[in-house]
Design an enzyme around this catalytic site. Structure first.
Site, PDB file in Angstrom:
ATOM      1  N   HIS A  34       0.993  -1.262  -0.010  1.00 58.45           N
ATOM      2  CA  HIS A  34      -0.035   0.005   0.076  1.00 58.45           C
ATOM      3  C   HIS A  34       0.857   1.166   0.023  1.00 58.45           C
ATOM      4  O   HIS A  34       2.239   1.125  -0.233  1.00 58.45           O
ATOM      5  CB  HIS A  34      -0.911   0.014   1.261  1.00 58.45           C
ATOM      6  CG  HIS A  34      -0.291  -0.297   2.451  1.00 58.45           C
ATOM      7  ND1 HIS A  34       0.557   0.506   3.125  1.00 58.45           N
ATOM      8  CD2 HIS A  34      -0.483  -1.409   3.508  1.00 58.45           C
ATOM      9  CE1 HIS A  34       1.005   0.047   4.094  1.00 58.45           C
ATOM     10  NE2 HIS A  34       0.699  -0.979   4.319  1.00 58.45           N
ATOM     11  N   HIS A  37       4.098   1.198   2.142  1.00 57.71           N
ATOM     12  CA  HIS A  37       5.292   0.586   1.566  1.00 57.71           C
ATOM     13  C   HIS A  37       5.637   1.306   0.695  1.00 57.71           C
ATOM     14  O   HIS A  37       7.073   1.492   0.265  1.00 57.71           O
ATOM     15  CB  HIS A  37       4.795  -0.804   1.124  1.00 57.71           C
ATOM     16  CG  HIS A  37       4.168  -1.800   2.075  1.00 57.71           C
ATOM     17  ND1 HIS A  37       2.809  -2.123   2.132  1.00 57.71           N
ATOM     18  CD2 HIS A  37       4.955  -2.415   3.013  1.00 57.71           C
ATOM     19  CE1 HIS A  37       2.628  -2.886   3.043  1.00 57.71           C
ATOM     20  NE2 HIS A  37       3.667  -3.156   3.683  1.00 57.71           N
ATOM     21  N   LYS A 149       5.457   2.853  11.611  1.00 57.17           N
ATOM     22  CA  LYS A 149       4.366   2.103  11.836  1.00 57.17           C
ATOM     23  C   LYS A 149       4.637   1.036  12.935  1.00 57.17           C
ATOM     24  O   LYS A 149       3.982   0.630  13.864  1.00 57.17           O
ATOM     25  CB  LYS A 149       3.666   1.639  10.494  1.00 57.17           C
ATOM     26  CG  LYS A 149       2.814   0.493  10.593  1.00 57.17           C
ATOM     27  CD  LYS A 149       1.292   1.076  10.972  1.00 57.17           C
ATOM     28  CE  LYS A 149       0.277  -0.019  11.065  1.00 57.17           C
ATOM     29  NZ  LYS A 149       0.593  -1.321  11.075  1.00 57.17           N
ATOM     30  N   ASP A 150       5.688   0.304  12.587  1.00 61.18           N
ATOM     31  CA  ASP A 150       6.113  -0.829  13.395  1.00 61.18           C
ATOM     32  C   ASP A 150       7.289  -0.016  14.408  1.00 61.18           C
ATOM     33  O   ASP A 150       8.524  -0.643  14.176  1.00 61.18           O
ATOM     34  CB  ASP A 150       6.527  -2.043  12.644  1.00 61.18           C
ATOM     35  CG  ASP A 150       5.418  -2.515  11.709  1.00 61.18           C
ATOM     36  OD1 ASP A 150       4.953  -3.500  12.518  1.00 61.18           O
ATOM     37  OD2 ASP A 150       5.353  -2.065  10.608  1.00 61.18           O
ATOM     38  N   SER A 185      -2.269  -0.395   6.867  1.00 56.98           N
ATOM     39  CA  SER A 185      -1.750  -1.760   7.051  1.00 56.98           C
ATOM     40  C   SER A 185      -2.339  -2.820   6.164  1.00 56.98           C
ATOM     41  O   SER A 185      -3.459  -2.319   5.719  1.00 56.98           O
ATOM     42  CB  SER A 185      -2.246  -1.862   8.621  1.00 56.98           C
ATOM     43  OG  SER A 185      -1.885  -3.297   8.741  1.00 56.98           O
TER      44      SER A 185
HETATM   45  P1  AMP Z   1       4.646  -5.256   6.758  1.00 58.32           P
HETATM   46  O1  AMP Z   1       4.583  -5.700   5.118  1.00 58.32           O
HETATM   47  O2  AMP Z   1       3.435  -4.926   7.346  1.00 58.32           O
HETATM   48  O3  AMP Z   1       5.676  -6.286   7.154  1.00 58.32           O
HETATM   49  O4  AMP Z   1       5.513  -3.828   6.492  1.00 58.32           O
HETATM   50  C1  AMP Z   1       6.673  -3.696   5.757  1.00 58.32           C
HETATM   51  C2  AMP Z   1       7.410  -2.433   6.146  1.00 58.32           C
HETATM   52  O5  AMP Z   1       6.546  -1.407   5.863  1.00 58.32           O
HETATM   53  C3  AMP Z   1       7.683  -2.268   7.670  1.00 58.32           C
HETATM   54  O6  AMP Z   1       8.989  -1.701   7.837  1.00 58.32           O
HETATM   55  C4  AMP Z   1       6.558  -1.338   8.169  1.00 58.32           C
HETATM   56  O7  AMP Z   1       6.783  -0.737   9.272  1.00 58.32           O
HETATM   57  C5  AMP Z   1       6.371  -0.386   6.767  1.00 58.32           C
HETATM   58  N1  AMP Z   1       4.923   0.060   6.970  1.00 58.32           N
HETATM   59  C6  AMP Z   1       3.763  -0.648   6.929  1.00 58.32           C
HETATM   60  N2  AMP Z   1       2.809   0.054   6.808  1.00 58.32           N
HETATM   61  C7  AMP Z   1       3.223   1.259   7.123  1.00 58.32           C
HETATM   62  C8  AMP Z   1       2.605   2.683   7.288  1.00 58.32           C
HETATM   63  N3  AMP Z   1       1.297   2.826   7.144  1.00 58.32           N
HETATM   64  N4  AMP Z   1       3.438   3.596   7.125  1.00 58.32           N
HETATM   65  C9  AMP Z   1       4.943   3.398   7.064  1.00 58.32           C
HETATM   66  N5  AMP Z   1       5.573   2.452   7.093  1.00 58.32           N
HETATM   67  C10 AMP Z   1       4.711   1.286   7.064  1.00 58.32           C
END
Ligand code: AMP
Length: 278
Positions: A34, A37, A149-150, A185
């Site tokens: 999204h 990312h 976010k994390d 998310s």
């Molecule tokens: P994920 O695919 O959820 O494991 O996230 C992959 C990376 O994208 C991680 O470093 C997350 O912190 C980052 N991320 C996910 N959602 C967001 C968001 N809303 N804003 C900024 N970074 C994000």
């Protein structure tokens, strides 16, 4: 844009690029990409090297009763988004490419990973630290971009890199919100229409607390955020205000505060936070 499916090919390509003097900037993701990312890829692009986006739903960071089997996937859309944002490589391995049978070596951070999400997800950060280490080795990354976010995850990765002398610079990107302020998310996909509306209570409460968040107001902010989420029908996992760089309790001398939430709306667990520095 190259799509690489195997660990051996990824490492071979990465070693070639490094031998040719290129810098490799990694954006690790679990896919179903999204705009949050995409913002990480944009930041990676500005670093000026070869941008590699990994797409891997890492089984070892999911607990036995979590959502591994139903985690959303859309590889075609993910590749389109990566290409639009100028990624050079998508590394999308199957689990068998990452974990050999009988895998028995783990990377465990032992302080920052105990609280917040670590309390209800006890094996989560061991899985994250291990897979991120493997991704660093496979992609030979010189820089890696993670999202705030994390926030706890980003802190743990920075600590791991420091403690284990990994030659990777960690960039932490701002948290990106949807038009209604809900933190973007992949798991938002699980929310029903009414759950989505109720889930706005998290960001509404956090953003309302943010302007006056200080050591002396932190306890009140936690209570107010908690009450607002409960009033909207959310089930709290945690609401905590902690020193943002150590995750220790806030004291009068704290120079930054992370106000972090994990809450359930129906079967979906959402996380969000605000970070104030002063
Ligand atoms: P994920 O695919 O959820 O494991 O996230 C992959 C990376 O994208 C991680 O470093 C997350 O912190 C980052 N991320 C996910 N959602 C967001 C968001 N809303 N804003 C900024 N970074 C994000």
């Amino acid at each position: 844009m190259e799509i690489i499916r195997t660990s051996s090919e990824m490492q071979k390509r990465a070693l070639e690029l490094r031998a040719a003097g290129k810098k490799i900037v990694l954006v690790p993701t679990m896919g179903f990409l999204h705009a949050g990312h995409a913002s990480l890829i944009d930041i990676a692009r500005r670093e000026g090297g070869v941008v590699a986006v990994s797409i891997f739903v890492n089984p070892t960071q999911f607990g036995p009763n979590e959502d591994l089997d139903k985690y959303p996937r859309d590889f075609k859309h993910d590749c389109e988004l990566c290409a639009e944002h100028g990624a050079d490589i998508v590394f999308a391995p199957e689990p068998a490419e990452i974990y050999s049978p009988g895998h028995s070596t783990w990377v465990v951070e032992e302080k920052l990973s105990k609280g917040l999400c670590g309390r209800t997800r006890p094996i989560h950060f061991r899985g994250v630290a291990t897979v991120v280490t493997k991704l660093f080795n496979l992609t030979q990354a010189t820089v890696a971009v993670f999202g705030r976010k994390d926030a706890q995850q980003a802190l743990i990765i920075k600590r791991m890199v420091r403690d284990l002398n990994m030659p990777v610079r960690i960039v932490v990107a701002p948290l990106v919100r949807d038009a209604d302020k809900v933190a973007l998310s992949s798991r938002n996909r699980y929310l029903s229409e009414s759950e989505r509306i109720a889930a706005r209570s998290i960001s509404r409460a956090l953003l309302a607390a943010e302007p006056t968040l200080r050591p002396e107001t932190a306890a009140d902010a936690v209570a107010t955020v908690r009450a607002a989420i409960e009033a909207a029908g959310g089930k709290i996992d945690y609401v905590e205000a902690l020193s943002a760089d150590t995750l220790d309790p806030v004291t009068a001398g704290s120079r930054s505060i992370l106000l972090a939430v994990a809450a359930w709306f129906g079967p979906t667990r959402l996380i969000d936070n605000v970070l104030v520095e002063f």
